[in-house]
Design a protein around this motif. Sequence first.
Motif, PDB file in Angstrom:
ATOM      1  N   ALA A  67      10.779 -49.602  28.513  1.00 17.92           N
ATOM      2  CA  ALA A  67      12.206 -49.477  28.828  1.00 17.92           C
ATOM      3  C   ALA A  67      12.528 -48.075  29.347  1.00 17.92           C
ATOM      4  CB  ALA A  67      13.044 -49.791  27.588  1.00 17.92           C
ATOM      5  N   GLY A  68      11.914 -47.061  28.765  1.00 17.74           N
ATOM      6  CA  GLY A  68      12.211 -45.687  29.152  1.00 17.74           C
ATOM      7  C   GLY A  68      11.609 -45.285  30.479  1.00 17.74           C
ATOM      8  N   SER A  69      10.446 -45.833  30.807  1.00 17.84           N
ATOM      9  CA  SER A  69       9.740 -45.421  32.028  1.00 17.84           C
ATOM     10  C   SER A  69      10.013 -46.327  33.215  1.00 17.84           C
ATOM     11  CB  SER A  69       8.232 -45.386  31.769  1.00 17.84           C
ATOM     12  OG  SER A  69       7.729 -46.698  31.534  1.00 17.84           O
ATOM     13  N   GLY A  70      10.335 -47.600  32.948  1.00 17.03           N
ATOM     14  CA  GLY A  70      10.471 -48.564  34.031  1.00 17.03           C
ATOM     15  C   GLY A  70       9.141 -49.040  34.573  1.00 17.03           C
ATOM     16  N   VAL A  71       8.057 -48.767  33.858  1.00 17.70           N
ATOM     17  CA  VAL A  71       6.709 -49.150  34.276  1.00 17.70           C
ATOM     18  C   VAL A  71       6.145 -50.109  33.225  1.00 17.70           C
ATOM     19  CG1 VAL A  71       4.399 -48.315  34.910  1.00 17.70           C
ATOM     20  CG2 VAL A  71       6.414 -46.900  35.374  1.00 17.70           C
ATOM     21  N   SER A  72       5.450 -51.159  33.675  1.00 20.92           N
ATOM     22  CA  SER A  72       4.962 -52.175  32.750  1.00 20.92           C
ATOM     23  C   SER A  72       3.833 -51.638  31.865  1.00 20.92           C
ATOM     24  CB  SER A  72       4.449 -53.392  33.522  1.00 20.92           C
ATOM     25  OG  SER A  72       3.249 -53.070  34.215  1.00 20.92           O
ATOM     26  N   ARG A  73       3.655 -52.281  30.715  1.00 24.09           N
ATOM     27  CA  ARG A  73       2.576 -51.889  29.797  1.00 24.09           C
ATOM     28  C   ARG A  73       1.227 -52.050  30.470  1.00 24.09           C
ATOM     29  NH1 ARG A  73       1.355 -54.218  23.657  1.00 24.09           N
ATOM     30  NH2 ARG A  73      -0.705 -53.194  23.415  1.00 24.09           N
ATOM     31  N   GLU A  74       1.053 -53.127  31.220  1.00 20.28           N
ATOM     32  CA  GLU A  74      -0.227 -53.376  31.878  1.00 20.28           C
ATOM     33  C   GLU A  74      -0.571 -52.258  32.855  1.00 20.28           C
ATOM     34  OE1 GLU A  74       1.377 -56.779  30.033  1.00 20.28           O
ATOM     35  OE2 GLU A  74       2.272 -55.566  31.669  1.00 20.28           O
ATOM     36  N   ARG A  75       0.424 -51.817  33.611  1.00 20.03           N
ATOM     37  CA  ARG A  75       0.179 -50.736  34.576  1.00 20.03           C
ATOM     38  C   ARG A  75      -0.143 -49.437  33.853  1.00 20.03           C
ATOM     39  NH1 ARG A  75      -1.901 -48.484  38.039  1.00 20.03           N
ATOM     40  NH2 ARG A  75      -1.035 -47.598  39.947  1.00 20.03           N
ATOM     41  N   ILE A  76       0.547 -49.168  32.761  1.00 22.31           N
ATOM     42  CA  ILE A  76       0.306 -47.933  32.005  1.00 22.31           C
ATOM     43  C   ILE A  76      -1.092 -47.954  31.397  1.00 22.31           C
ATOM     44  CG2 ILE A  76       1.043 -46.589  29.996  1.00 22.31           C
ATOM     45  CD1 ILE A  76       3.915 -47.500  30.611  1.00 22.31           C
ATOM     46  N   GLU A  77      -1.521 -49.112  30.892  1.00 25.20           N
ATOM     47  CA  GLU A  77      -2.869 -49.191  30.316  1.00 25.20           C
ATOM     48  C   GLU A  77      -3.937 -49.017  31.391  1.00 25.20           C
ATOM     49  OE1 GLU A  77      -2.266 -51.940  26.336  1.00 25.20           O
ATOM     50  OE2 GLU A  77      -2.556 -52.950  28.262  1.00 25.20           O
ATOM     51  N   GLU A  78      -3.680 -49.501  32.604  1.00 25.50           N
ATOM     52  CA  GLU A  78      -4.617 -49.249  33.712  1.00 25.50           C
ATOM     53  C   GLU A  78      -4.745 -47.754  33.979  1.00 25.50           C
ATOM     54  OE1 GLU A  78      -3.062 -51.351  37.030  1.00 25.50           O
ATOM     55  OE2 GLU A  78      -3.502 -53.357  36.243  1.00 25.50           O
ATOM     56  N   LEU A  79      -3.617 -47.052  33.972  1.00 26.17           N
ATOM     57  CA  LEU A  79      -3.651 -45.607  34.162  1.00 26.17           C
ATOM     58  C   LEU A  79      -4.387 -44.924  33.021  1.00 26.17           C
ATOM     59  CD1 LEU A  79       0.039 -45.081  35.360  1.00 26.17           C
ATOM     60  CD2 LEU A  79      -2.014 -44.886  36.771  1.00 26.17           C
ATOM     61  N   GLY A  80      -4.179 -45.402  31.799  1.00 28.89           N
ATOM     62  CA  GLY A  80      -4.878 -44.833  30.652  1.00 28.89           C
ATOM     63  C   GLY A  80      -6.383 -44.923  30.796  1.00 28.89           C
ATOM     64  N   LEU A  81      -6.880 -46.048  31.308  1.00 27.21           N
ATOM     65  CA  LEU A  81      -8.317 -46.200  31.531  1.00 27.21           C
ATOM     66  C   LEU A  81      -8.830 -45.221  32.588  1.00 27.21           C
ATOM     67  CD1 LEU A  81      -8.777 -50.094  31.432  1.00 27.21           C
ATOM     68  CD2 LEU A  81      -9.805 -48.416  29.865  1.00 27.21           C
ATOM     69  N   VAL A  82      -8.031 -45.028  33.645  1.00 25.53           N
ATOM     70  CA  VAL A  82      -8.428 -44.071  34.681  1.00 25.53           C
ATOM     71  C   VAL A  82      -8.553 -42.675  34.087  1.00 25.53           C
ATOM     72  CG1 VAL A  82      -7.733 -42.943  36.827  1.00 25.53           C
ATOM     73  CG2 VAL A  82      -7.446 -45.419  36.567  1.00 25.53           C
TER      74      VAL A  82
END
Length: 771
Positions: free
Chosen positions: A354-369
């Motif tokens: 809600a705070g970022s406007g970015v989905s959890r799936e997209r954030i987890e992809e970034l976390g892996l990177v």
Amino acid sequence: MSDEVRLPARKPAAAVPVAKSLRLKTHNLPAAAGGLTAVVSAARHATRHMGVLRAVRTLGRVNRKDGFDCPGCAWPDPEHRSMFEFCENGAKAVAEEATTKRIGVEFFRQYSVQELADHDDYWLGSRGRLCEPMILRAGSSHYEPLSWDEAMTEIADGLRACPTPNHAAFYTSGRTSNEAAFLYQLLVRKFGTNNLPDCSNLCHESSGRGLGEAIGIGKGTVRLEDFVRSDLIIVIGQNPGTNHPRMLTTLQAAKRAGARIISINPLREVGLVRFRHPQEARGVVGSGTILANDFVPVRVGGDVALLKGIMKAMLELDDGSRPGVNRDWMERQSVGFEAFADDLAQTTWESVVAGSGVSRERIEELGLVLLGAKSMIVCWAMGLTQHRNGVANVQSVANLLMLGGHFGRPGAGACPVRGHSNVQGDRTMGIWERPSAALLDSLAEEFAFSPPRSHGLDAVETLHAMNRGDVRVFVSLGGNFLSASPDTDYCAAGLRNCELTVQISTKLNRSHLVTGRTAIILPCLGRTERDEQQGVAQFVTVENSFGYVHCSRGRLAPASTSLRSEPWIVCRLASELLDDELDWMALAEDYDRIRDHIGRVIPGFENFCERMQHADGFYLPNVVQAGGFGTEDGKAHFTVHGIPEEDLQEDELIMMTIRSHDQYNTTIYGLDDRYRGVRGERRVVLMNAQDMAVRGLSEGDVVDLHCDFAGRRRSARSFAVLPFEIPPRCVATYFPEANVLVPVESTAAGSNTPASKFVPVRVEGVGRART
């Protein structure tokens, strides 16, 4: 200028020009930044202002070791430089200063200040170079000339008339050289105040405060060569294609060396999509280099939420085998990880999304990177700092870098990208309202006086003090304080409340028109011009974003024989104002004498003169680059920050202010923004298409913007609507036109930087723009 004698006030000049009919034209976004189009644009601008021969000769000296430092951004120069070591916007900055147009006495006789104020900032800036000292006397409608001696007497008398030294404020622009800045802060402190607001207060103050607390140094921790050694570069809250175009060359080299680049920003900017290097054949006729691998459209104000989400994902996905979470480094080099990790564990994914406007799936992809990154650099600019939680934004970046131990080794670290060419150097020289005890002790020992110890006023505090009547004299060494400040009408009221305002400038700007009861313009040499004192050529020094100090030598003949250098102006004023044993004019005659004092006062500048005689420059000491931290315990400090809660009304949107590609800070080069498809107009609001539909708006509709904050309505009239790829409930507008909406009360906790990137607004349709 005493309180007893009050002359009739002139009719106030407009703080914001009256909005005229809008003429918005649009075009498709270009496929890449740079390329032949940038070359043509730079050449057209340069020849229009300088002519062909003067343009070629002048641009060939920009950022050269035997030339002058570009008056634009603070991006560093490579060791091995090309024949033309500048970007499109650097060429525009040089052309604006080296223009053959002149503003003389006849110009000011022709136009009253009220008539000048009716013109926009582009028109004002394109009139040419200021040529001689001018005064706007109390009650008068026109500036008139005066001699340098008369000007100095007027200013000194005005300062002496202040009830206390703290009733004066002395602003500094990032254009000011190290030598002028050192003299300026010395003059101000000998006068008896620490009221030294500067442009850092308005932009990167959050970086200095945030990094200072986290790692013990308020500057970046990387060098230029680190970029080609990095395997991951994150550019967050920054648009280098417009604001720091030479950075694109560095990112291109990093990409070719194998780095992955992630752009995190509400707007998808062309400059990070693809870059055509203008000095390469494939950059002119080819498709260029793809830069960013990933674009993450975070909502305005959602950076802490996104960064917390990325770090939460990294810890949840970490199996101990990847370099992105370096527990051994954290145990040895940091404190506070346990509380930090516990806070992430308690942070819900719902609040992150809600705070970022970015989905959890997209954030987890970034976390892996990020988990796979062995060496990571994070770059940022005002997109992070100009928020109410600007310090938290910066410290969240520091947390991210600490998680992988990305400090003190090649290819890794923090990179706050400064906006003006010596804004970092000015702070190093002591331009700060909150000086350290160590600096004051060194000044006391070197110059045998007792500097004031109480903190002075920053930029926002100066606005309040002027409006209260607690600042009666305002002196500005460069810059355009009115247009750079938030809450334009409030700033204007404060300036008008002063007895005397003084502007040390190269070109006309709006701060010369919205003034105190008496106003003085002191015209100074620019970077491009020869500086000779007593017939001997002088040079000055600057510090870039990476802490490298180097020379700048102007080569052009001065625009007028009446111009004086900034060091000379400061020294001449000091000799007029102070009852002082220091021979100020001897310092003005030989800048090596200034550098001798700097070498004994400012750490890292020891043997300053000798070092500049035998080398192009040198790096200042950086404790983090050396493998340590400048905190009291010598360790990096994790910090904990909550996701900010928004208090938006249903019909409100979040506005952020931005630059166009045809401007540099408050200097407007033209009315186009090529990289956003805008032509012929600056009063534009970029909106999400869904938000437009909800409000019944179409492209080209004219709207008024309103900000209701702290019990006061601020309005900006007549903006043309343009649909753009921006997150829902977010809009973007150009400054300084939209600064009138930025509430002076809305500032970053811990740094007091105006929250120009988070302004609640309402949009009200009023008509159609002309096309």
